[in-house]
Structures are given as C-alpha cells and as structure tokens.
Design a protein around this motif. Structure first.
Motif, PDB file in Angstrom:
ATOM      1  N   TYR A   1      11.417   6.569   2.140  1.00 53.56           N
ATOM      2  CA  TYR A   1      11.814   5.181   2.420  1.00 53.56           C
ATOM      3  C   TYR A   1      13.058   4.804   1.623  1.00 53.56           C
ATOM      4  O   TYR A   1      14.028   4.270   2.174  1.00 53.56           O
ATOM      5  CB  TYR A   1      10.668   4.233   2.077  1.00 53.56           C
ATOM      6  N   SER A   2      13.059   5.086   0.329  1.00 57.75           N
ATOM      7  CA  SER A   2      14.193   4.717  -0.512  1.00 57.75           C
ATOM      8  C   SER A   2      15.446   5.496  -0.134  1.00 57.75           C
ATOM      9  O   SER A   2      16.554   4.951  -0.115  1.00 57.75           O
ATOM     10  CB  SER A   2      13.869   4.948  -1.991  1.00 57.75           C
TER      11      SER A   2
ATOM     12  N   VAL B   1      13.489  -0.567  -2.739  1.00 60.75           N
ATOM     13  CA  VAL B   1      14.133   0.734  -2.943  1.00 60.75           C
ATOM     14  C   VAL B   1      13.953   1.228  -4.364  1.00 60.75           C
ATOM     15  O   VAL B   1      13.395   2.311  -4.609  1.00 60.75           O
ATOM     16  CB  VAL B   1      15.628   0.647  -2.589  1.00 60.75           C
ATOM     17  N   ILE B   2      14.427   0.466  -5.342  1.00 64.87           N
ATOM     18  CA  ILE B   2      14.344   0.896  -6.736  1.00 64.87           C
ATOM     19  C   ILE B   2      12.902   0.844  -7.230  1.00 64.87           C
ATOM     20  O   ILE B   2      12.465   1.720  -7.992  1.00 64.87           O
ATOM     21  CB  ILE B   2      15.274   0.039  -7.613  1.00 64.87           C
ATOM     22  N   LYS B   3      12.152  -0.142  -6.780  1.00 64.97           N
ATOM     23  CA  LYS B   3      10.746  -0.227  -7.173  1.00 64.97           C
ATOM     24  C   LYS B   3       9.982   1.009  -6.714  1.00 64.97           C
ATOM     25  O   LYS B   3       9.138   1.543  -7.446  1.00 64.97           O
ATOM     26  CB  LYS B   3      10.111  -1.493  -6.603  1.00 64.97           C
ATOM     27  N   ASN B   4      10.244   1.480  -5.500  1.00 63.05           N
ATOM     28  CA  ASN B   4       9.602   2.706  -5.023  1.00 63.05           C
ATOM     29  C   ASN B   4       9.925   3.885  -5.932  1.00 63.05           C
ATOM     30  O   ASN B   4       9.055   4.699  -6.262  1.00 63.05           O
ATOM     31  CB  ASN B   4      10.073   3.038  -3.605  1.00 63.05           C
ATOM     32  N   LEU B   5      11.182   4.004  -6.312  1.00 64.17           N
ATOM     33  CA  LEU B   5      11.592   5.110  -7.172  1.00 64.17           C
ATOM     34  C   LEU B   5      10.947   5.007  -8.551  1.00 64.17           C
ATOM     35  O   LEU B   5      10.544   6.013  -9.144  1.00 64.17           O
ATOM     36  CB  LEU B   5      13.117   5.147  -7.282  1.00 64.17           C
TER      37      LEU B   5
ATOM     38  N   ASP C   1      10.087  18.531   2.314  1.00 60.69           N
ATOM     39  CA  ASP C   1      11.124  18.024   3.205  1.00 60.69           C
ATOM     40  C   ASP C   1      11.030  16.518   3.402  1.00 60.69           C
ATOM     41  O   ASP C   1      11.769  15.948   4.205  1.00 60.69           O
ATOM     42  CB  ASP C   1      11.120  18.759   4.556  1.00 60.69           C
ATOM     43  N   ALA C   2      10.166  15.848   2.656  1.00 55.61           N
ATOM     44  CA  ALA C   2      10.234  14.385   2.577  1.00 55.61           C
ATOM     45  C   ALA C   2      11.517  13.967   1.866  1.00 55.61           C
ATOM     46  O   ALA C   2      11.933  12.811   1.959  1.00 55.61           O
ATOM     47  CB  ALA C   2       9.015  13.826   1.853  1.00 55.61           C
TER      48      ALA C   2
END
Length: 516
Positions: free
Chosen positions: A47-48, A99-103, A199-200
């Motif tokens: 997603y990110s 985005v950053i929260k996911n990371l 491969d994600a």
C-alpha cells in the motif's frame, strides 16, 4: 501480479479463521469477517509503496503540477493551472495517516518480540530487511514532503500514544535532513543481501542489493542540496553515500509500473476517459522541454513525443526536430491557449498506456548527481565519465521502458553537450542534462534543481502576471488540516522558519540561490 494474489489469499485466510469459530461463543458476535484482525506487513508495504508514483504524476487530482511547473507539460485547452492560483496548498495528511504510519507499523511489528515471528510478519521476509526497507522508503517520503512544503513534524511525529505528544513540533528542514541521513545510514547497515523480501515489494521485487543502492542514492540527493548552505556537511555525507555504492545500472532505478485499473494517471489524461468526473482536461508537451530538445538536437525528442498522438496527427517528418511544437504554460486566455496548441505534438504513446512504467528516481539522475559532486571535488571520481554515463543511462531507460533512440555517441560528442573544462559551466551542463533526462520522472527533484540553479529558465506569461506571479513558486503552502489540528506548532514554524509567511514564494532552507 503474484503479490496481488498473495494479498487476496491472505484476506481469504483471515476471513476463514474469523468465520470458522464455534458460534456458541458469543464473543464472535463482535468479529467482522470482512476485516482482517491482523495486519500483514506485506500488505502494509505494498500500500505504501504505491504512493511513490505520486511524485511523477500527482494523483487524486487532475493537476499534474509536478510536471506542469517544471517545464514538462502544459495545458492545451485553457489556463486553469497556468495561472498558478490552483494547487497552492499541499496536504501531508494522507502520507502521515496512512503511508508513513504503515511503514512505522512494519518496523514495530518486526522489532516486537510478540509479533516478529508471526506469519503476518515473516511472510514478507526476514526482520532486518523489512525494517531497513521500510525505514528507507519512509525517508524517501519525508524527503519529498519537506522539499515541497519545508518544516514538518518529524522528530516528535507519531509519539502521541508512546510519549503523549499530540501536537508535535515542526522541525526545521536542516534538522529533518540530518535525521534522514542518520536514518538512512542506519537502515543501510541493517540490509542483509543474503535475505530478501517477497514480491509484495512492488518496487524492487525483494532484491536487497537494489534497496541498498536506492538507499545510498537517496543520501546523495539529500547531500547535494546542501552545496550552497552547508557544503562541508554535504561533502562528508555525499562521500559516505558514494562509497557505499549507489545506482549504476538502469534497472537499479526506482521505477513504478501502473496497474491496468489506474484511473488517475497519465493514460487517463491522454488516451483514457477524457471526461472522467467532468474533468475534460488535456495536457500536452511544454514549450520549454520541446524547445530545449530542439536546441540540443536531442534524439530523446522522438521517444518522449509523437506527431501522431492523442491530439491528432500533426503534419511533418517525425524525425525532424522542427516539426515538434510545445505549448507555453500560462497564456492569458482559453482562446490564446487553443491557438498556441494548434499543431502541437503529443506525449508518446508509451507514456499513455494504462500499464506504463515511469522512472521515479532513475539511475540517470543518480549518475548526474554524482557528476555534480565530482565537479565540486566532493568525491574522487571523473566528472566527465559520470556525466556521460548519466546521459547513456537516460537513453537506455527510454529503450528499456519506452521507445529507443539512436545517436547517443554523436550526441555526447556534440559541442553543446560535451562537458566544459570550466567548473561552473560544467555544473550548469550537468543540471541541464538532469532536466532533459527527467521528463515524467520525479517532478520534486526537477523542481529542486530549478530552485537551486534556475535551470531551465521558466518563462512567465501574461496569464500568470495577471495573478501577480513574477517567478515560479519555491514551495507549496501547508494544507488547511496541517495547520488546523496543530495550530500552535505550525504557527511557530511559519514564524521561525518561513519569515512569518506561509506562501509559495518563501524559500526552503537549502534554497539560497540568488539567480532567480
């Protein structure tokens, strides 16, 4: 793609677990079978990673400002964006919230002893590489965001629950750059090339050696911008990144291939549904890039543009530079824009396909940044060799992902392109080649080059002067929500770092050029 199948399978497996419990257990009444109860780091990363494309063509709006305001695209029907009264603000919220929260979540799950060995984590790869890749990508996003708006919440961001900091301070850009360099060096040391990611990882397909090169390249891009404001620091950081090894081959670049169901990106602007949501907008090649390619007799003209495209067929020899016409950006009225667009060329079909591949941070840019550093004496390397390698990498990128063109040897040897023995002239030539190679790549990096060097010169037209514009913007203003939910800290940052003015003509910390 295999990573999409993996995501679907994961969702399906979670749904089966949620619905196969004993229904006599009343706790199950609170279980939503359509919402996974466990976050998979692979899905969070995919997603990110998709958001890197937003720095080539700006998605979620029909204003590709990163290409319009850097001399690559123009409007072909009206002066809606040329007046520079739209896209004044840039909201960072989506990047922080998702985005950053996911990371950050990926990093936390890989460090937490209770989750690091769970299948929801290990399915994506080994812990160290997940942490390093997530940290590297997070730094990429922070670099893009701070180079767009300036000071941002960084050191205190995401510390609400852990440290009860709900209104984080806005760090100066100098502090952010220092922090990003430290984070990237830390991430680089954690990468383990004996491992991989699944491969994600839609950016490098799990290839850790390429992640390391991307990491070093990011550090060089941060460092080179310090040339006018902190050259000693820039030189030290650049030399370390260069010694670690950055991009060398075309496939090392950070590239993004759009999926067939993308509806916001370039193909929609050109050959897709031109009336989506009533937008009915057309964008065409900017006069700046077209005229520059003519001036340099640059064969990439024939890979970037076509005479037989979405704007119809234009009379002329497709191998004749003079047959290609670009449109000025910012003319005073719709009728004048339409008149100027008569006979204009189109962006080449390879950029307009639904599954087109765009460079974000290319090997060509990286090599040309190294050439600038070598010319400044920051690294022990031959500037001419790096310069020529950068140009070749740009031609090779076109051949690999778009339309190949010949004549690179003659081009490099031509009087206008051959690198000067004078340092100042040579640096200007290097930056110009970054512009010529940067079509439809990272618009923020191209914008940063313009802010540092005024290369290329971006003309101001009457439709812009009527709105008080006398020079292209140096930054974008904070989005309303960025200020609304953190009034005290945002106001303090504006007063402290932006001369009290949250407007587009306040310069960033590293932008001290006096030539614009």
């Amino acid at each position: 793609m295999k990573h999409i199948k993996t995501m679907i399978a994961a969702f399906a497996a979670l749904a089966m677990v949620a619905t196969s419990c004993n229904m006599g257990d009343f706790d199950d009444l609170n279980v939503n079978p359509n919402k996974p109860g466990v976050a998979y780091t692979s899905m969070l990363f995919t997603y990110s990673a998709q958001y890197v494309s937003r720095f080539t063509m700006n998605s979620s709006s029909f204003d590709p400002w990163m290409q319009l305001r850097t001399g690559y695209l123009s409007e072909a029907k009206n002066n809606q964006y040329g007046a520079m009264t739209t896209t004044v603000n840039f909201s960072t919220g989506t990047y922080y919230y998702y985005v950053i929260k996911n990371l950050n979540t990926i990093i936390e799950m890989n460090r937490d002893e209770d989750t690091k060995d769970e299948i929801s984590v290990t399915a994506f790869g080994d812990n160290a590489n997940q942490i390093a890749a997530a940290q590297t990508l997070r730094c990429f996003f922070f670099m893009m965001l701070t180079d767009i708006v300036g000071p941002l919440p960084y050191s205190e961001a995401f510390k609400g629950e852990s440290e009860d900091i709900w209104e984080p301070k806005f760090d100066s850009q100098e502090e952010i750059y220092t922090g990003l360099n430290e984070e990237l060096e830390e991430a680089y040391s954690q990468f383990d090339t004996s491992g991989s990611l699944s491969d994600a990882d839609i950016l490098y397909n799990g290839d850790i050696s390429k992640w390391k090169k991307f990491n070093a390249s990011l550090r060089m891009m941060l460092a080179i911008k310090l040339a006018d404001v902190a050259p000693d620091t820039g030189k030290e950081r650049f030399a370390k990144a260069y010694s670690d090894g950055a991009m060398t081959d075309v496939e090392d670049g950070l590239h993004y291939t759009f999926s067939s169901n993308s509806e916001y990106y370039s193909w929609m602007y050109y050959v897709g549904n031109m009336n989506y949501s009533g937008a009915n907008l057309l964008f065409a090649p900017n006069k700046v890039i077209v005229d520059a390619l003519k001036e340099y007799q640059d064969p990439r003209m024939f890979s970037y543009f076509t005479l037989d495209g979405y704007r119809g067929t234009v009379d002329g020899d497709p191998e004749d530079f003079d047959a290609y016409i670009g449109i000025p950006f910012g003319l005073e009225s719709n009728s004048v824009v339409l008149a100027a667009a008569n006979g204009a060329c189109s962006v080449a079909a390879s950029y307009c396909e639904a599954q087109a591949t765009y460079g974000v941070i290319t090997t060509a840019r990286t090599l040309l940044v190294e050439a600038e550093a070598a010319e400044r004496g920051w690294i022990s390397a031959d500037a001419k060799s790096l310069y020529e390698a950068g140009i070749r990498a740009s031609f090779d990128f076109q051949a690999a992902y778009h339309t190949g063109v010949s004549g690179v040897d003659d081009y490099i040897a031509s009087d206008k392109v051959a690198l000067s023995s004078d340092t100042d002239t040579a640096i200007d030539q290097i930056v110009m080649q970054r512009f010529l190679a940067g079509f439809m790549t990272c618009g923020v990096e191209s914008w940063s080059d313009w802010r540092r060097f005024n290369i290329p010169i971006l003309p101001i037209y009457q439709g812009q002067l009527d709105n008080g514009v006398t020079v292209y913007p140096y930054r974008l203003c904070y989005g309303d929500n960025d200020k609304l939910y953190n009034v005290e800290q945002s106001t303090d940052a504006i007063n402290k770092y932006l001369n009290g003015n949250d407007d587009m003509w306040e310069r960033l910390w590293w932008d001290v050029a006096d030539n614009i």
